[in-house]
Design a protein around this motif. Structure first.
Motif, mmCIF file in Angstrom:
data_model
loop_
_atom_site.group_PDB
_atom_site.id
_atom_site.type_symbol
_atom_site.label_atom_id
_atom_site.label_comp_id
_atom_site.label_asym_id
_atom_site.label_seq_id
_atom_site.Cartn_x
_atom_site.Cartn_y
_atom_site.Cartn_z
ATOM 1 N N THR A 37 0.827 -1.207 0.000
ATOM 2 C CA THR A 37 0.000 0.000 0.000
ATOM 3 C C THR A 37 0.864 1.260 0.000
ATOM 4 O O THR A 37 0.630 2.203 -0.750
ATOM 5 N N LEU A 38 1.876 1.264 0.864
ATOM 6 C CA LEU A 38 2.751 2.419 0.957
ATOM 7 C C LEU A 38 3.491 2.687 -0.354
ATOM 8 O O LEU A 38 3.638 3.828 -0.789
ATOM 9 N N GLU A 39 3.947 1.613 -0.990
ATOM 10 C CA GLU A 39 4.835 1.765 -2.134
ATOM 11 C C GLU A 39 4.098 1.880 -3.472
ATOM 12 O O GLU A 39 4.709 2.232 -4.482
ATOM 13 N N THR A 40 2.800 1.599 -3.447
ATOM 14 C CA THR A 40 2.075 1.621 -4.727
ATOM 15 C C THR A 40 0.886 2.570 -4.750
ATOM 16 O O THR A 40 0.404 2.939 -5.825
ATOM 17 N N GLN A 41 0.402 2.958 -3.556
ATOM 18 C CA GLN A 41 -0.792 3.808 -3.523
ATOM 19 C C GLN A 41 -0.418 5.259 -3.246
ATOM 20 O O GLN A 41 0.420 5.540 -2.397
ATOM 21 N N PRO A 42 -1.052 6.204 -3.940
ATOM 22 C CA PRO A 42 -0.804 7.631 -3.683
ATOM 23 C C PRO A 42 -1.563 8.074 -2.425
ATOM 24 O O PRO A 42 -2.758 8.358 -2.478
ATOM 25 N N LEU A 43 -0.863 8.090 -1.292
ATOM 26 C CA LEU A 43 -1.511 8.402 -0.013
ATOM 27 C C LEU A 43 -1.197 9.825 0.429
ATOM 28 O O LEU A 43 -0.089 10.332 0.203
ATOM 29 N N LYS A 44 -2.163 10.430 1.103
ATOM 30 C CA LYS A 44 -1.946 11.751 1.663
ATOM 31 C C LYS A 44 -1.123 11.631 2.953
ATOM 32 O O LYS A 44 -0.975 10.548 3.517
ATOM 33 N N PHE A 45 -0.584 12.756 3.423
ATOM 34 C CA PHE A 45 0.339 12.765 4.555
ATOM 35 C C PHE A 45 -0.170 11.954 5.745
ATOM 36 O O PHE A 45 0.499 11.054 6.243
ATOM 37 N N HIS A 46 -1.377 12.299 6.216
ATOM 38 C CA HIS A 46 -1.896 11.643 7.415
ATOM 39 C C HIS A 46 -2.030 10.142 7.193
ATOM 40 O O HIS A 46 -1.773 9.344 8.099
ATOM 41 N N ASP A 47 -2.441 9.740 5.968
ATOM 42 C CA ASP A 47 -2.636 8.322 5.678
ATOM 43 C C ASP A 47 -1.297 7.590 5.576
ATOM 44 O O ASP A 47 -1.161 6.438 5.991
ATOM 45 N N GLN A 48 -0.290 8.276 5.007
ATOM 46 C CA GLN A 48 1.042 7.669 4.997
ATOM 47 C C GLN A 48 1.544 7.461 6.420
ATOM 48 O O GLN A 48 2.098 6.408 6.746
ATOM 49 N N LEU A 49 1.344 8.455 7.239
ATOM 50 C CA LEU A 49 1.777 8.372 8.635
ATOM 51 C C LEU A 49 1.054 7.235 9.355
ATOM 52 O O LEU A 49 1.661 6.456 10.103
#
Length: 639
Positions: A37-49
């Motif tokens: 998910t981290l390496e393939t999905q375009p996540l917003k800051f809070h979601d990455q965190l």
């Protein structure tokens, strides 16, 4: 950089957040799926965190920090804009993922402006306690700690059992005692005590013991929970729980037995520090669990290189207090002590020497090595270290002039901090060395008079024996100690009774209440007297009236006669002859024992003269010693 990373970070602030459903699913996801998910999905800051926080929570210290580096770099750039929730997540992540000092300081600075909820306070304090040593708290870290403490007070109702445990544990690690907060947390802990798991129980007890907070209602409730949940306890929980109760000086027999039974099958899990803490607690309780001590001793041998210098000293001291001399373990501990000699503090040196002294093990090279170190560090010795070191050297009959005189000089300047135990041991050692240092002895006696009410039986006995050897009656101190004897006679064990009676007799101190109290207690505990106690008490009764006590001790002595040493046989018979009160069975038993001992011609004559003064004669002794001494005119034979 991997293309997926580049795309994710390039769209860092432009993309839409993940849906609530996907975040919820991510919590349940495997680490592999979160990485994807981290390496393939375009996540917003809070979601990455959130994703990184979940990943770290699942993998802990096994996390691939290098793989996380791109996200950690980006988080660092945003440090000044974190919300309270995001700041909390970053602290949780930092416990397992190394970060740059600059990032850490920025995170702490940001946290100072946040109004955290109870769970966040606990998470941040817990992370700080694992990452920062108490001696190395920076200004910003200390400010943050105080900020979190200030926020905690009004929120204690919201703290869970886990939160309470984490906060108390963190405060204890930082040695930061905020009494109002600790009291509030104890009140809340009592309400939620049934929710505490094994780790919470152990950490809470450990923290309270470090602070010296004896909230006995809470301690007893936690003990009850520990017994019920004992199967959940791991080696660290067991060691911390036992150690805490030892510091509280509270012996809960059921708890100790339960923890010991749980410890045996988990013995292989114990670290060197846990072995030391567990053995030290058992020694404090006076509980010799043979099976557990044997198991932990075997584990100590396999983990010897892991022991710190203080751990070596404390382990050896615990074994000595338990009277468990394992020759191989003691030898290996001494060998490891030599390897780690430069790491020993003055307290470690004192503890090590004291333990070896209790065992009567004089490893001369090791002891002299410690003495050389001690001379170089003599100014660093505390009253406890001074007393223990002098006492150990006295037991070894080893007078190291530079060290003994150096310790005495330091003691003069610290005498106001000496406890009754320190005073007793110091005076006892100086008397053994026949070292009459008027200045130090005078100051110690003044200190003893000022703290007489705190003297226990052992300290009273040691001090009175020392005054005998110094031929220094000190009437004021004697009066004060005799008053304490009357108050505390029931706490005297046979050794204390016999040594104190002997000292009072030699000092010609005939304080009727004190003597009566000791003699009464001796009658009650007569069955517990060993040969030395019997001999010393009989010697004192030459000058003190106590015919009933003499007869009682004689009856007890009949069974113990075979264990009497040669000098005790001579002294006991001399005492009976001088008192004029005896028990023929006891005398006959001593004569039988005498046939198995080696005596000089003078000692043999002394024994026969004592029998003659009693109006008795032993055919057995005359037969054993025929031709080795001059005959004494015959008197009536023992039946």
């Amino acid at each position: 950089m991997h293309r997926a990373h580049a795309r994710t970070l390039s769209t860092f602030n432009r993309i839409q957040p993940m849906t609530h459903w996907s975040l919820k699913e991510m919590v349940k996801a495997s680490p592999g799926n979160i990485w994807v998910t981290l390496e393939t999905q375009p996540l917003k800051f809070h979601d990455q965190l959130s994703a990184v926080a979940q990943l770290v929570k699942k993998e802990g210290d096994r996390i691939d920090a290098a793989r996380l580096a791109p996200w950690m770099d980006q988080f660092e750039k945003q440090a000044n804009y974190f919300t309270a929730t995001e700041t909390t997540m970053l602290f949780a992540i930092c416990r397992h993922v190394p970060i740059r000092t600059r990032f850490w300081n920025a995170l702490c600075t940001r946290a100072l402006d946040c109004n955290f909820v109870a769970s966040s306070i606990a998470v941040i304090m817990n992370s700080m306690s694992h990452l920062v040593r108490r001696q190395q708290l920076t200004n910003v870290e200390m400010k943050l700690l105080k900020h979190l403490v200030a926020l905690s007070g009004p929120r204690t109702d919201d703290f869970s059992a886990q939160n309470i445990s984490n906060v108390l544990n963190a405060l204890a690690k930082f040695d930061f005692f905020d009494e109002p907060l600790v009291k509030l947390l104890c009140v809340e802990a009592l309400v939620k005590v049934h929710a505490f798991n094994a780790q919470n129980i152990a950490n809470t007890l450990n923290a309270l013991s470090k602070f010296g907070v004896r909230d006995m209602e809470l301690v007893e409730k936690l003990a009850e929970e520990a017994i019920v949940k004992s199967r959940e306890f791991n080696s660290q929980n067991i060691a911390n729980t036992l150690s805490a109760f030892a510091k509280f000086e509270v012996f809960n027999e059921t708890l100790v037995q339960t923890m010991c039974s749980m410890a045996v099958p988990r013995a292989t899990e114990f670290t060197s520090q846990e072995i030391t803490n567990t053995l030290s607690a058992l020694a404090k309780f006076g509980v010799v669990d043979d099976v557990l001590v044997d198991e932990l001793s075997m584990q100590a041998l396999t983990k010897m290189s892991d022991f710190s210098a203080q751990g070596i000293a404390n382990t050896l001291n615990a074994l000595a207090r338990l009277d468990r001399y394992d020759e191989m373990l003691v030898r290996r501990l001494c060998e490891e002590a030599l390897v780690k000699l430069p790491e020993f503090t003055t307290q470690g040196i004192a503890t090590m020497l004291n333990a070896l002294g209790k065992f009567g093990v004089l490893d001369e090279y090791l002891v002299r090595s410690f003495c050389t170190m001690a001379v170089a560090k003599v100014q660093d010795f505390t009253p406890s270290g001074i007393a223990l070191t002098l006492n150990a050297l006295a037991k070894f009959d080893l007078f190291v002039e530079d060290l003994v005189k150096g310790l005495c000089r330091v003691a003069v300047h610290q005498v106001d901090r000496f406890t009754p135990q320190n005073i007793g041991l110091c005076l006892h050692a100086l008397s053994k060395f026949d070292m009459n240092d008027p200045e130090l002895i005078g100051l110690l006696c003044l200190r003893a008079a000022a703290t007489a009410s705190d003297f226990g039986p052992q300290e009273i006995a040691n001090t009175l024996q020392s005054l005998c050897l110094f031929r220094s009656p000190n009437p004021e101190l004697l009066t004060l100690l005799c008053a304490e004897i009357v108050k505390k006679a029931q706490d005297f064990n046979p050794q204390n009774i016999s040594c104190t009676l002997r000292a009072l007799a030699n000092l010609k101190t005939f304080d009727p209440p004190a003597l009566q109290a000791l003699c009464t207690e001796a009658m009650v505990k007569a069955e517990e007297f060993n040969p030395q106690d019997i001999c010393f008490t009989l010697q004192s009764l030459i000058k003190i009236e106590g015919a009933d006590l003499v007869r009682t001790l004689c009856k007890v002595g009949v069974k113990q006669a075979p264990q009497f040493s040669g000098p005790f046989i001579v002294s006991s018979l001399n005492a009976l002859a001088a008192i004029g009160v005896f028990d023929e069975q006891f005398v006959e038993a001593l004569c039988t024992a005498a046939c198995t001992k080696e005596f000089s011609a003078a000692e043999k004559t002394d024994i026969l003269l004592s029998l003659d003064n009693l109006g008795l004669q032993s055919e057995q002794l005359h037969a054993c010693w025929a031709g080795t001494i001059e005959e004494i005119p015959p008197t009536p034979l023992l039946p």
